[in-house]
Motif scaffolding. Structure first.
Motif, short mmCIF file in Angstrom:
data_model
loop_
_atom_site.label_atom_id
_atom_site.label_comp_id
_atom_site.label_asym_id
_atom_site.label_seq_id
_atom_site.Cartn_x
_atom_site.Cartn_y
_atom_site.Cartn_z
N ARG A 1 1.34 4.32 1.32
CA ARG A 1 0.87 5.09 2.45
C ARG A 1 1.70 6.36 2.64
O ARG A 1 2.88 6.41 2.28
CB ARG A 1 0.93 4.24 3.72
N THR A 2 1.07 7.36 3.25
CA THR A 2 1.75 8.63 3.47
C THR A 2 2.01 8.91 4.94
O THR A 2 2.65 9.91 5.27
CB THR A 2 0.93 9.78 2.89
N ASP A 3 1.51 8.06 5.81
CA ASP A 3 1.64 8.27 7.25
C ASP A 3 2.97 7.69 7.75
O ASP A 3 3.32 6.56 7.43
CB ASP A 3 0.48 7.60 7.98
N GLY B 1 0.82 -1.20 0.00
CA GLY B 1 0.00 0.00 0.00
C GLY B 1 0.86 1.25 0.00
O GLY B 1 1.81 1.35 0.76
N ASP C 1 3.11 4.19 9.26
CA ASP C 1 2.98 3.03 8.39
C ASP C 1 4.32 2.48 7.92
O ASP C 1 4.36 1.45 7.26
CB ASP C 1 2.12 3.37 7.18
#
Length: 123
Positions: free
Chosen positions: A104-106, A102, A109
């Motif tokens: 993800r931008t966080d 995935g 994560d």
């Protein structure tokens, strides 16, 4: 997974730099690699991410059209080509990895982090 970032430096506004991230430690075929940055006094923020195979990428709005993320599977390297640099791009840049496909931008994560490399853009 061990990550080693390099390529930072001092550049004038409008110039370019290419950051590199060497990845090692295990098979990375199911990994997503990302670049984040942290400016003085600010929180670390997402810049770009790419699947290890290179098929999918995602770039933050603030750098889209100027920064390009890429991967060289044969060399186990991830790159961030930064063009048309602005003083507000000044930050410590970090490469990161997550064992899931995935994009993800966080920060939370990403389980694997390299040391940062300083990018300074003068006006």
């Amino acid at each position: 997974v061990q990550l080693q970032a390099s390529g930072g430096g001092l550049v004038q506004a409008g110039g370019s730099l290419r950051l590199s991230c060497a990845a090692s430690g295990r098979a990375l075929s199911n990994y997503v690699m990302g670049w984040f940055r942290q400016a003085p006094g600010k929180e670390r923020e997402f810049v770009a991410a790419i699947t290890w195979g290179g098929a999918r990428t995602y770039t933050a709005d603030s750098v889209r059209g100027r920064f390009i993320i890429s991967v060289d599977n044969a060399k186990n390297m991830v790159y961030l080509q930064m063009n048309s640099l602005k003083p507000e791009d000044t930050a410590v840049y970090y490469c990161a990895g997550r064992s899931n496909l995935g994009l993800r931008t966080d920060i939370a994560d990403y389980a694997y982090w390299g040391q940062g490399t300083q990018v300074t853009v003068s006006s």
